[in-house]
Motif scaffolding. Structure first.
Motif, short mmCIF file in Angstrom:
data_model
loop_
_atom_site.label_atom_id
_atom_site.label_comp_id
_atom_site.label_asym_id
_atom_site.label_seq_id
_atom_site.Cartn_x
_atom_site.Cartn_y
_atom_site.Cartn_z
N SER A 2 0.77 -1.24 -0.03
CA SER A 2 0.04 0.02 0.05
C SER A 2 0.73 1.44 0.11
O SER A 2 1.13 1.74 0.94
N ILE A 3 1.23 1.83 -1.09
CA ILE A 3 2.04 2.82 -1.35
C ILE A 3 1.26 4.01 -2.12
O ILE A 3 0.84 3.88 -2.91
N THR A 4 1.18 4.95 -1.04
CA THR A 4 0.83 6.16 -1.55
C THR A 4 1.95 7.48 -1.87
O THR A 4 2.73 7.84 -1.13
N VAL A 5 1.94 7.80 -2.99
CA VAL A 5 2.73 8.90 -3.40
C VAL A 5 2.13 10.25 -3.58
O VAL A 5 0.94 10.32 -3.97
N THR A 6 2.65 11.11 -2.75
CA THR A 6 2.10 12.29 -2.51
C THR A 6 3.02 13.45 -2.91
O THR A 6 4.29 13.43 -2.61
N GLN A 7 2.52 14.50 -3.17
CA GLN A 7 3.42 15.94 -3.54
C GLN A 7 3.32 16.97 -2.82
O GLN A 7 2.07 17.25 -2.09
N ILE A 8 4.28 17.64 -2.54
CA ILE A 8 4.46 18.87 -1.56
C ILE A 8 5.05 19.74 -2.08
O ILE A 8 5.52 19.83 -3.24
N SER A 9 4.95 21.07 -1.65
CA SER A 9 5.39 22.12 -2.17
C SER A 9 6.63 22.23 -2.21
O SER A 9 7.51 21.63 -1.48
N ALA A 10 7.32 22.83 -3.33
CA ALA A 10 8.76 22.74 -3.62
C ALA A 10 9.83 23.54 -2.36
O ALA A 10 8.89 24.43 -1.66
N THR A 11 10.51 22.97 -1.95
CA THR A 11 11.17 23.31 -0.97
C THR A 11 12.34 24.59 -1.06
O THR A 11 13.47 24.37 -0.80
N LYS A 12 12.02 25.57 -1.70
CA LYS A 12 12.71 26.61 -2.02
C LYS A 12 11.85 27.93 -1.32
O LYS A 12 10.72 27.92 -1.48
N SER A 13 12.78 28.81 -0.79
CA SER A 13 11.82 29.96 -0.03
C SER A 13 11.73 30.93 -1.22
O SER A 13 12.30 30.87 -2.31
N GLU A 14 10.85 32.02 -0.60
CA GLU A 14 10.72 33.21 -1.68
C GLU A 14 12.07 33.86 -2.13
O GLU A 14 12.03 34.47 -3.19
N MET A 15 13.01 33.76 -1.42
CA MET A 15 14.45 34.52 -1.68
C MET A 15 15.25 33.42 -2.38
O MET A 15 16.16 33.97 -2.70
N GLY A 16 14.65 32.33 -2.56
CA GLY A 16 15.47 31.43 -3.46
C GLY A 16 16.66 30.55 -2.58
O GLY A 16 17.16 29.78 -3.24
N VAL A 17 16.22 30.67 -1.29
CA VAL A 17 17.14 29.96 -0.44
C VAL A 17 16.58 28.72 -0.14
O VAL A 17 15.60 28.11 -0.14
N SER A 18 17.31 27.81 -0.23
CA SER A 18 17.20 26.25 0.10
C SER A 18 16.53 25.93 1.56
O SER A 18 17.16 26.51 2.41
N VAL A 19 15.33 25.35 1.49
CA VAL A 19 14.88 25.35 2.89
C VAL A 19 15.20 23.98 3.31
O VAL A 19 14.74 22.84 3.20
N SER A 20 16.19 24.04 4.26
CA SER A 20 16.96 22.83 4.79
C SER A 20 17.61 23.14 6.13
O SER A 20 17.68 24.41 6.57
N SER A 21 17.52 22.12 7.06
CA SER A 21 18.04 22.37 8.55
C SER A 21 19.63 22.97 8.48
O SER A 21 19.96 23.56 9.31
N SER A 22 20.20 22.26 7.37
CA SER A 22 21.72 22.79 7.24
C SER A 22 21.76 24.08 7.18
O SER A 22 22.90 24.86 7.66
N ALA A 23 20.93 24.73 6.25
CA ALA A 23 21.03 26.16 5.78
C ALA A 23 20.54 27.00 7.16
O ALA A 23 21.28 28.05 7.58
N ALA A 24 19.81 26.44 7.84
CA ALA A 24 19.18 27.28 9.22
C ALA A 24 20.41 27.26 10.00
O ALA A 24 20.44 28.07 11.10
N ARG A 25 21.10 26.03 10.17
CA ARG A 25 22.29 26.08 11.23
C ARG A 25 23.30 26.86 11.00
O ARG A 25 24.10 27.24 11.77
N ASN A 26 23.68 27.27 9.63
CA ASN A 26 24.81 28.00 9.24
C ASN A 26 24.80 29.41 8.88
O ASN A 26 25.37 29.96 8.37
N THR A 27 23.58 30.08 9.51
CA THR A 27 23.36 31.64 9.07
C THR A 27 23.01 32.16 10.32
O THR A 27 21.96 31.54 11.23
N THR A 28 22.87 33.28 10.58
CA THR A 28 22.57 34.49 11.51
C THR A 28 21.83 35.41 10.75
O THR A 28 21.01 36.19 11.39
N ASP A 29 21.59 35.34 9.51
CA ASP A 29 20.76 36.44 8.63
C ASP A 29 19.19 36.25 9.04
O ASP A 29 18.44 35.26 8.71
N GLU A 30 18.61 37.27 9.70
CA GLU A 30 17.26 36.97 10.11
C GLU A 30 16.32 36.96 8.90
O GLU A 30 15.54 36.03 8.89
N ALA A 31 16.61 37.51 7.73
CA ALA A 31 15.89 37.46 6.55
C ALA A 31 15.68 36.05 6.04
O ALA A 31 14.83 35.30 5.85
#
Length: 277
Positions: free
Chosen positions: A222-251
């Motif tokens: 019973s395999i269900t394949v579902t789609q989610i929104s693309a993981t790019k922010s409006e600024m074109g930044v990769s939405v990932s935990s590693s990106a969040a860990r490595n910056t203090t840029d509030e925006a």
């Protein structure tokens, strides 16, 4: 025996249509196992609507599940990554903040409990070599909650690795969930899909075919394949935990994280906000 029916008239439950339907519905709810979707993640940190929050919100909206259970990793399978994550309780608390407003979603410490059960009686040095995987966790959950039907939620690449035997005890994991899996893929316009995404789509279909061929007719996959929104922010930044860990840029961080998780990280001087970086 007689009882007061819906319209206030005394009736016999054995012949009253209203009571017959009510009893049938009650019996059905007792017979059907509760359906729980398991979503494991490092949560280091958990990301916002373009990442983990979006995935969990989508899973919670699928009517096939009674509950979505969030399972932050306790001790990483790979020794090279152990001790490099934020403390487990911090990651639990960030998940609780992130998912608190989604109905039927709970954050579980099951990975910690499973690790402690497996490593019970060992000293600290011995515990360093203990590897607790998904098969161990599922075995514990099924033994503790036999009336629950568990389903795994996996990203497309992770699903491909599982089916191709790259997980520890891969086949056992598949059998423990009786081949019930939700596979989530990034939502991309077909015309703009990259060659990697097209290849991934094809590999997911091939893996589903493999599973259907491997299981017997009494336990269909019973395999269900579902789609989610693309993981790019409006600024074109990769939405990932590693990106969040490595910056203090509030925006940038506001694009990647929810406001309450960002506040939590900043107040506790975690990741790039640490005084020790």
């Amino acid at each position: 025996a007689r009882t007061n029916c819906l319209d206030g008239v005394w009736c016999c439950p054995t012949i009253c249509i209203y009571h017959s339907i009510l009893l049938y519905m009650t019996d059905e709810s007792k017979r059907r196992k509760r359906r729980v979707c398991l979503f494991g993640l490092s949560a280091d940190p958990p990301t916002g609507s373009g990442g983990h929050l979006g995935i969990v919100s989508h899973l919670a909206s699928i009517e096939m599940f009674d509950q979505v259970r969030i399972l932050p990793v306790y001790s990483h399978m790979f020794a090279s990554k152990r001790g490099k994550q934020a403390p487990f309780q911090s990651r639990i608390q960030m998940c609780q903040l992130l998912f608190k407003d989604i109905p039927n979603v709970i954050v579980s410490e099951a990975e910690r409990i499973c690790f402690e059960q497996v490593s019970d009686g060992l000293d600290d040095k011995q515990k360093e070599s203990v590897r607790v995987g998904t098969a161990d966790l599922l075995t514990m959950l099924i033994n503790d909650e036999p009336n629950i039907e568990f389903t795994l939620a996996l990203g497309a690449d992770t699903f491909i690795d599982l089916v191709n035997g790259k997980w520890r005890r891969s086949e056992e994991v598949l059998k423990l969930v009786e081949y019930r899996i939700v596979v989530f893929r990034r939502l991309t316009e077909e015309d703009n899909a990259s060659s990697e995404e097209i290849q991934q789509h094809d590999e997911v279909k091939e893996c589903i075919t493999k599973l259907q061929q491997r299981v017997d007719s009494t336990t269909p996959a019973s395999i269900t394949v579902t789609q989610i929104s693309a993981t790019k922010s409006e600024m074109g930044v990769s939405v990932s935990s590693s990106a969040a860990r490595n910056t203090t840029d509030e925006a940038i961080l506001r694009e990647i994280l929810s406001a309450n998780v960002l506040d939590y990280i900043r107040e506790r001087k975690m990741y790039a906000f640490s005084d020790f970086r």
